[in-house]
Design an enzyme around this catalytic site. Structure first.
Site, PDB file in Angstrom:
ATOM      1  CB  VAL A  67       2.577 -16.528 -11.731  1.00 15.56           C
ATOM      2  CG1 VAL A  67       2.406 -17.367 -10.483  1.00 15.56           C
ATOM      3  CG2 VAL A  67       3.028 -15.109 -11.402  1.00 15.56           C
ATOM      4  CB  ALA A 100      -2.307  -0.230 -15.539  1.00 18.27           C
ATOM      5  CB  ALA A 101      -0.908  -4.832 -13.355  1.00 19.56           C
ATOM      6  CB  ILE A 133       0.236  -5.090   3.932  1.00 17.86           C
ATOM      7  CG1 ILE A 133      -1.222  -4.846   3.496  1.00 17.86           C
ATOM      8  CG2 ILE A 133       0.335  -6.283   4.890  1.00 17.86           C
ATOM      9  CD1 ILE A 133      -2.211  -4.547   4.593  1.00 17.86           C
ATOM     10  CE1 TYR A 150       1.761  -3.847  -7.180  1.00 20.06           C
ATOM     11  CE2 TYR A 150       0.289  -2.099  -6.437  1.00 20.06           C
ATOM     12  CZ  TYR A 150       0.871  -3.338  -6.251  1.00 20.06           C
ATOM     13  OH  TYR A 150       0.558  -4.068  -5.123  1.00 20.06           O
TER      14      TYR A 150
END
Ligand SMILES: NC(=O)c1ccc[n+]([C@@H]2O[C@H](COP(=O)([O-])OP(=O)(O)OC[C@H]3O[C@@H](n4cnc5c(N)ncnc54)[C@H](O)[C@@H]3O)[C@@H](O)[C@H]2O)c1
Length: 246
Positions: free
Chosen positions: A60, A149-150, A180, A147
């Site tokens: 992606v 921020a994204a 999780i 992480y």
């Protein structure tokens, strides 16, 4: 309760394992036609075969290839942007080079897939986009600034897509997992003070436990279902109450 998902065409990125695999299983159980996005493993094609769906090899982070590949899937009823990576460190330990992958995959990957899917959804005047962000995106994260921020970017992006696409009867919602039990979480266990980190994650929830991938999948499938037709631009924590200030 019929969720109205039978025969629906669903594409899930990062579908080979963890939360993505549970999402694929859950859609297949509702009779949907599942396209399992995977990057490199053999797990993606194996899962797709078991579910009677198809496997779509895709990184992606690659802009043009991803946009074209997703557009090439034809009209999707449901796009689930789930692929993600983390790389825990204090912010001062990062370099732009080191943080690039987290932004490319966790934020821009969502943009690429959405751009691939939206034109056909708009033409069909319908569709559901569900983005798997993170509680880190609204709470911040200790040793997870990039992480967070994204993932925060994904939340704001999703709300914007919801605004622009309501007139096409397309909904866009965020699901925010807390901790999780997946390979991603297990990798944290192998990092510095691993077990303590995971224990702290569990203790940051009201329910004082790690969640299961199926608990996230249930929320995703609900948001894709006929029952969620009037829900858009929302941010749903699946985190044992983390977002409530635990
Ligand atoms: N596990 C958790 O505690 C947790 C918490 C909050 C949010 N999340 C989010 O949930 C999502 C799923 O996480 P998980 O825990 O199942 O992780 P995981 O590592 O088990 O699975 C992630 C999947 O994404 C795929 N992926 C990674 N980079 C990719 C790329 N460039 N192109 C295509 N696929 C790629 C991987 O191959 C893998 O199949 C992620 O977006 C993650 O950030 C997880």
């Amino acid at each position: 309760m019929d969720l109205g998902l039978s025969g629906r065409r669903v594409f899930v990125t990062g579908g080979a394992r963890g939360i993505g695999a549970a999402i694929c299983e859950c859609f297949a159980a509702e009779g949907a036609e599942v396209m399992v996005g995977y990057r490199s493993s053999t797990e993606g094609p194996e899962l797709a075969e078991r579910l009677g769906g198809s496997a779509v090899k895709l990184d992606v982070a690659e802009p043009q290839a991803t946009i074209e590949a997703v557009a090439g899937l034809g009209t999707l009823d449901v796009l689930v942007n789930n692929a993600g990576v983390d790389d825990m460190a204090f912010f001062t330990e990062y370099t732009p080079q080191r943080w690039r992958a987290q932004l490319d995959i966790n934020l821009e990957g969502v943009l690429h897939c959405t751009l691939g899917a939206l034109p056909a959804m708009q033409a069909a005047r319908g569709g559901r986009i569900i983005n798997v962000s993170s509680e880190a995106g609204r709470l911040g994260s200790y040793r997870g600034s990039v992480y967070a921020a994204a993932k925060g970017g994904v939340i704001a992006f999703t709300k914007s897509i919801a605004r622009e696409n309501a007139r096409f009867q397309i909904t866009a919602n965020n699901v925010l997992p807390g901790p999780i039990q997946t390979p991603m979480l297990e990798e944290n266990r192998h990092g510095p003070k691993g077990d303590l980190v995971v224990e702290a994650m569990a203790n940051a929830t009201l329910m004082r436990r790690i969640g299961a991938p199926e608990e996230v999948a249930a929320a995703v499938v609900f948001l894709a279902s006929a029952r969620a037709s009037y829900i858009t631009g929302e941010t749903l924590g699946v985190s044992g109450g983390m977002g409530t200030g635990a």
